[in-house]
Scaffold this active site. Structure first.
Site, short mmCIF file in Angstrom:
data_model
loop_
_atom_site.label_atom_id
_atom_site.label_comp_id
_atom_site.label_asym_id
_atom_site.label_seq_id
_atom_site.Cartn_x
_atom_site.Cartn_y
_atom_site.Cartn_z
N THR B 189 0.86 -1.18 0.00
CA THR B 189 0.00 0.00 0.00
C THR B 189 0.89 1.22 0.00
O THR B 189 2.03 1.16 0.45
CB THR B 189 -0.88 0.06 1.26
OG1 THR B 189 -0.04 0.37 2.38
CG2 THR B 189 -1.56 -1.27 1.51
N GLU B 334 -6.01 -3.05 2.21
CA GLU B 334 -6.03 -3.90 3.40
C GLU B 334 -7.24 -4.84 3.43
O GLU B 334 -7.26 -5.81 4.17
CB GLU B 334 -6.07 -3.02 4.67
CG GLU B 334 -4.77 -2.32 5.00
CD GLU B 334 -4.57 -1.01 4.23
OE1 GLU B 334 -5.34 -0.75 3.28
OE2 GLU B 334 -3.64 -0.27 4.59
N LYS B 443 -12.88 17.39 15.36
CA LYS B 443 -13.58 16.98 16.57
C LYS B 443 -13.79 18.20 17.45
O LYS B 443 -12.86 18.71 18.05
CB LYS B 443 -12.78 15.91 17.31
CG LYS B 443 -12.73 14.61 16.51
CD LYS B 443 -11.65 13.67 17.01
CE LYS B 443 -11.50 12.50 16.03
NZ LYS B 443 -10.17 11.89 16.05
#
Lengths: 554, 554
Positions: B189, B334, B443
């Protein structure tokens, strides 16, 4: 640097086991409001199914069911049975699907072999259980599954009623994770001889069987397909090889399911119409019963898979003329059961005669199944549509053996392939056709002659009522065919007529010349088994014993 | 009596391992004469494929490839690559699909990590390999895979040409049986930071992934289906997560396959037409390139799955207006990669606007996948289409970790679920929608604000050329959004205009009030990564360093 994957690296995840509960993941996302219908009266959703499976697991755990214990079920096809298909294995316990059509003595034997911790029983079977008297006393926890109000208390040790136990259990149950080789289901096969034999299937096997069923049915273009828009109703009992595994497939896809209770032709047809059923499976006898019901003539849009016995061209033709997409599945209790499906290739749907031939065959192999036609040395026979050999198979979901029966298990798996005991051919286009049972095939002059083929030809003779062809020992040829013929009343056909009839088929290349019987014997009747099939084993014995009577005449 | 299945009984068969060679069983029966086409020029049958796979295995074994060894491949999409997909793992060796789009230094790193016994290379990559000079000398056996006649001898240790080696090998190879956990494939990856990381997949995982792909694609009614009548052409490279695993699915079903070599929009369109291709997959950029080709306007009958980047509504609309059945798949290296597919439910195909919304989403879970949206304590968030959390998953085919990287492996699998690093919502009807990357989500005030959502709204302002919204630390709220805006030439939009625009979306319930940035900063440009994506990590760093410059102004 080698990297075979046997030693896991630190920090890496363990392989995830294949467990039946995983089949519930995607329907819960796809279709939580989809319906599951029981006899047209009770309607649940998949959301309900998930909750009821958890409640049932909690109830069974409260009754003492532990990992590896057996929970036996005796019921007609119902939503309850479907809940058991999931809750019992998901607990780590073994679901025993009791064949309620066996004799009380046989049922007693099968329960005696598994010794279930709990027996879930439809009250319809109380008389049958009571008949077993004291012998069934090893079962000490019975849960009744009545359709309606209170039922008479039986002599059995009843610990509660299904709905009461579910209502009392928690709505949430944390299912354990365990090895995928954990046994999920068990049931007994019933041969013509000997005691019932128990096959068994693991979580891994049920999951893989379900995936192959879906991959095989859903990818078929033209006809015989199953997808998320279908509506499913079983007409092969759920105690018979998990209703061929289709309830697992239907649930994993989140389709509407209809459970009909005890089979009655009229109600099955009513449910098919009122619930919009598009996919079912049954034996030829039930198909015939449904076609003979007077009220419904047009059954267009109903796909029906036939198995368990030979589908004749005539019955297939009749079903098709009524709009049914009828075709065959081939397998047996030992194979979970998926091996072959008689899906017809797109380019062969053009020719009605060829199409009909293909629909009544055993068909083509499901994904991941390796199917071979072999001689008695396990050598592959050519895919020429002619060569006959035993059909043997491998697939990841075939039973590993018969419980407590190492001898029968070893012969089932002789040479590393499961022996079906069926003789088949394999066509150049890939279709398998069952031509006989191995024990009935006649091995003569180095060839395997199908007794069924010879019988079919002799039966065409207008004076023949019934006939059976058996192989008898022969010093020179190994075996030779002998025909036992029941003539129609008042008829006495000549042997020459049969030889001529068979000779025509030989000259057309449809029968080996070794298939022409040496002898034609007129008899008054043919011995039958308890289920009405011609008993060739008995016929061979009778022939052996009476051979002196027939002497040496030709 | 307990019966958990852990101790096999005597005479019983061992569980059959799941091996890639089993995927070749049923196509060999179904469709031995079906075609596999390379660039419209070379045509093979499945019968040829089976023989060539055996010859290739024999050739590789002769070159010394043993179980656990790695065989690396550098090629465009070809029949040869498909042969490697089967022959290399079926030998028990590991197929390394080299990402030829990486830099020479990165490719060198990936080969250095696996140390392949043999490298199979298209001569197009000789210059790239030569560039690595002495550093690549650990590879001592290179097989060239030229399309045409002789190629210039490179400085590499060439041991032969692909077709010559196949011709010299036996037509039959007896493939060994080995544990299903044997590694079949590996590749790297490429994140935006750090070295490439190697994921890997076992035989068991490839087989299960293939079955789930088939079961998920084939059961879809209405659109986006794949079945035995389809014709497949990949347009996502075979080195990229096995072309999403579709070549394994296509082969297992015995469908016609078309391998296009190196991608050129015009040739892809020509092949689609001349070979009757019905099913492909690609990234949005390639779809756009194909739609921009002038000659073909009507592309009716072509199903195209989009992944790898966001499919915009506009591009989806354009594709649909040209007759393409376009929808999305969601996964990553993945995950092998299947997790979600944006198949649209039958009852939602009636409403074009809703349908378009659903086609560009991540979609619904594939069979056997468990997908959750969780907060940072791994608690499930409600499926209300609003709550945002990280998408985590389990499925039997997810990579067990990164080779030689225990730390990254542990965080990938923290809490027993694979962490995708993507933030998503889950609708009541079961559709998942990706709203941001975890590292880019803001957040604030106990909520997770999608930076992408805020950017989308700001981008609607007519004076905005480009924008990025990043979270910056805030003592009271944890983080607060800050907008970096590139205005169109000659424009200088005011902060109030953005606040008003965003306020409208807040009042319509489409954005949390916490999503309105504290600051709007006009900039000349936004830093990009090497592949052209906005580099938010860099933007956050620059913002931190330059904060003094902006002072306290509001």
């Amino acid at each position: 640097m080698t990297f075979a994957g046997e030693r896991p690296e630190p920090g890496h995840m363990q392989p995830q086991p294949l467990l039946i509960r995983q089949l519930l993941f995607s329907p819960a996302c796809y279709n939580p409001e989809q319906e599951i219908v029981y006899r047209g009266a009770l309607r649940l959703t998949y959301r309900d199914l998930r909750e009821r499976v958890q409640r049932l697991a909690g109830a069974l755990a409260a009754l003492g069911v532990r990992r590896g214990d057996t929970v036996a079920v005796m019921d007609w096809d119902s939503h309850r049975y479907l809940e058991c298909f999931f809750a019992v294995p998901m607990l780590g316990a073994v679901l025993q699907t009791v064949n309620v059509r066996l004799s009380p003595q046989q049922i007693l034997f099968t329960l005696g072999q598994t010794r279930p911790t709990v027996l879930l029983a439809n009250p319809d079977f109380i008389p049958l259980l009571d008949e077993m008297g004291e012998d069934i006393r090893f079962i000490d926890r019975v849960v009744l599954m009545p359709d309606e109000a209170p039922v008479p208390a039986p002599r059995l040790p009843v610990v509660g009623e299904y709905e009461d136990l579910l209502a009392a259990a928690e709505a949430r149950f944390d299912f354990p994770e365990f090895p995928e080789e954990t046994i999920a289901t068990t049931f007994h096969t019933t041969g013509t001889t000997g005691l019932p034999k128990a096959v068994y299937f693991s979580h891994r096997q049920i999951v893989l069987h379900t995936l192959s069923l879906i991959a095989t049915y859903a990818t078929q273009p033209g006809h015989g397909r199953f997808d998320r828009s279908d509506v499913y109703m079983p007409i092969t009992p759920m105690f018979h090889v998990h209703a061929w595994g289709i309830p697992f497939m239907a649930t994993a896809l989140g389709v509407k399911q209809v459970y009909p209770g005890r089979y009655e032709a009229r109600r099955l047809l009513e449910l098919q119409q009122s619930e919009g059923v598009t996919f079912s499976h049954c034996v030829p006898t039930i198909l015939k019963m449904m076609l003979d019901e007077p009220d419904r003539t047009d059954l267009t849009g109903w796909k029906i898979v036939i198995g368990g016995a030979v589908l004749t061209r005539a019955l297939a033709q009749e079903a098709m003329s009524r709009g049914i997409d009828v075709f065959c599945g081939y397998g047996m209790s030992e194979t979970c059961p998926l091996l072959l499906i008689s899906h017809v290739d797109l380019d062969q749907l053009d020719d009605p005669a060829e199409e009909l031939d293909l629909r009544v065959m055993a068909g083509k192999p499901a994904i991941l199944t390796e199917v071979r036609i072999v001689d008695d040395q396990m050598r592959d026979l050519p895919a020429d549509g002619m060569a006959r050999g035993e059909l043997v198979a491998r697939a990841p979901w075939l039973t590993r053996g018969y419980r407590g029966n190492p001898e029968a298990s070893s012969s089932l798996w002789e040479g590393g392939y499961l022996h079906t005991g069926d003789i088949a051919t394999h066509s150049p286009k890939g279709y398998f056709k069952i031509v006989d049972r191995l024990k009935d095939v006649i091995k003569t002059g180095g060839e395997w002659i199908s007794s069924v083929d010879v019988e079919d030809i002799i039966s065409m003779h207008p004076q023949v009522s019934e006939c059976a062809v058996i192989g008898v020992p022969d010093a020179k040829w190994g075996e030779r065919p002998v025909a036992l013929i029941v003539p129609k009343p008042g008829c006495a056909p000549e042997a020459d007529a049969f030889s001529a009839l068979l000779g025509e088929h030989v000259s057309r290349g449809q029968l080996s010349r070794f298939g022409i019987p040496d002898r034609y014997i007129l008899v008054e009747e043919l011995q039958k088994t308890s289920v009405g099939k011609i008993d060739k084993k008995k016929l061979r014995e009778v022939y052996d014993q009476s051979q002196a009577l027939f002497g040496e005449e030709q």
